[in-house]
Design an enzyme around this catalytic site. Structure first.
Site, PDB file in Angstrom:
ATOM      1  N   ASP A 273       0.873  -1.168   0.000  1.00 40.47           N
ATOM      2  CA  ASP A 273       0.000   0.000   0.000  1.00 40.47           C
ATOM      3  C   ASP A 273       0.918   1.228   0.000  1.00 40.47           C
ATOM      4  O   ASP A 273       2.132   1.109   0.216  1.00 40.47           O
ATOM      5  CB  ASP A 273      -0.884  -0.043   1.256  1.00 40.47           C
ATOM      6  CG  ASP A 273      -1.665   1.227   1.470  1.00 40.47           C
ATOM      7  OD1 ASP A 273      -2.378   1.639   0.535  1.00 40.47           O
ATOM      8  OD2 ASP A 273      -1.560   1.812   2.566  1.00 40.47           O
TER       9      ASP A 273
ATOM     10  N   ASP B 124      -0.163   5.235   0.962  1.00 42.60           N
ATOM     11  CA  ASP B 124      -0.362   6.264   1.988  1.00 42.60           C
ATOM     12  C   ASP B 124      -0.413   5.648   3.384  1.00 42.60           C
ATOM     13  O   ASP B 124      -1.225   4.763   3.663  1.00 42.60           O
ATOM     14  CB  ASP B 124      -1.653   7.036   1.715  1.00 42.60           C
ATOM     15  CG  ASP B 124      -1.548   7.891   0.474  1.00 42.60           C
ATOM     16  OD1 ASP B 124      -0.510   8.544   0.298  1.00 42.60           O
ATOM     17  OD2 ASP B 124      -2.497   7.895  -0.334  1.00 42.60           O
TER      18      ASP B 124
END
Length: 248
Positions: A9, A11
């Site tokens: 991932d 952020d």
């Protein structure tokens, strides 16, 4: 046996970027003369909705002042917000502890790298190029970002997209996340998942995570073990991931 791929991932996982997103949203609202300000408490709640356009749309359901002026301009507002965010990131954003180290280790060992995120591709490019150099995107064998799939996390679609691009089964790969929605998405895709909670997800529940750690660790700054496997160790390495996945 080492993992065949590591899928990250972005952020909150690669870097603590959510606060920059919040600032970019607020700057955009101000520039558009919309009387909205997302403080940290509200933004933490809004992060339960994945995707920037989706987050704005969800906020409009509360009927804030100016909602009628913005209802048909969500894509435009989001583009303006993205421009502000990428400018903030380009000024320099450090990756979280252990991220660059583990990426280098994976490349040296021939382990593939993937990105699976709901944030838009320009945001990904800005972060990676500012932190890892102008050729950073070439480090990754598959990138799934933004609207490339219709259903965003916690749906598994973005992870399934990346696994298909990598041509690898989920059982041979490991995902890295920072949020409950991210863990749900990765686990629904069949991936073992390491969680490093971020500024806006610390203290949340991460059901099904293989390990919950403060970060990935550095030789001079070991991670703090929070839950799952990895107690008594200090660094997330390829060898550690192989052992942890076998033990699970």
């Amino acid at each position: 046996m080492l993992p065949s791929a590591l899928i990250f991932d972005v952020d909150g996982t690669l870097a603590e970027t959510e606060e920059l997103h919040r600032q970019a949203f607020n700057a955009t609202f101000a520039a558009e003369q919309l009387p909205w300000h997302w403080d940290a408490t509200l933004y933490r709640k809004l992060l339960d909705v994945t995707g920037g356009k989706e987050r704005i749309a969800h906020f409009l359901k509360s009927e804030p002042d100016g909602a009628e002026r913005a209802a048909d301009r969500i894509p435009e507002l989001h583009r303006a917000k993205t421009d502000r965010y990428t400018a903030l990131v380009a000024a320099g954003t450090a990756l979280r502890p252990g991220v660059a180290r583990l990426i280098r280790e994976a490349k040296a060992a021939g382990v593939k790298l993937g990105i699976a995120t709901t944030t838009s591709l320009p945001n990904v490019e800005a972060l990676l190029e500012s932190s890892l150099g102008p050729d950073a995107m070439a480090l990754f064998d598959a990138v799934g970002a933004g609207d490339v799939v219709p259903a965003k996390k916690p749906a598994p679609d973005i992870y399934l997209y990346v696994l298909d691009a990598l041509k690898l089964p989920a059982a041979d790969c490991v995902a890295f996340e920072d949020s409950t929605n991210g863990v749900r998405a990765a686990r629904a895709a069949g991936l073992s998942t390491i969680v490093t909670p971020g500024l806006y997800t610390e203290g949340d529940d991460f059901p099904g995570a293989l390990a919950v750690l403060s970060d990935l660790g550095e030789p001079d700054a070991p991670y703090r073990h929070l839950a799952g496997v990895g107690a008594g160790e200090s660094l997330v390495t390829l060898d550690a991931l192989a052992r942890w996945c076998r033990s699970a």
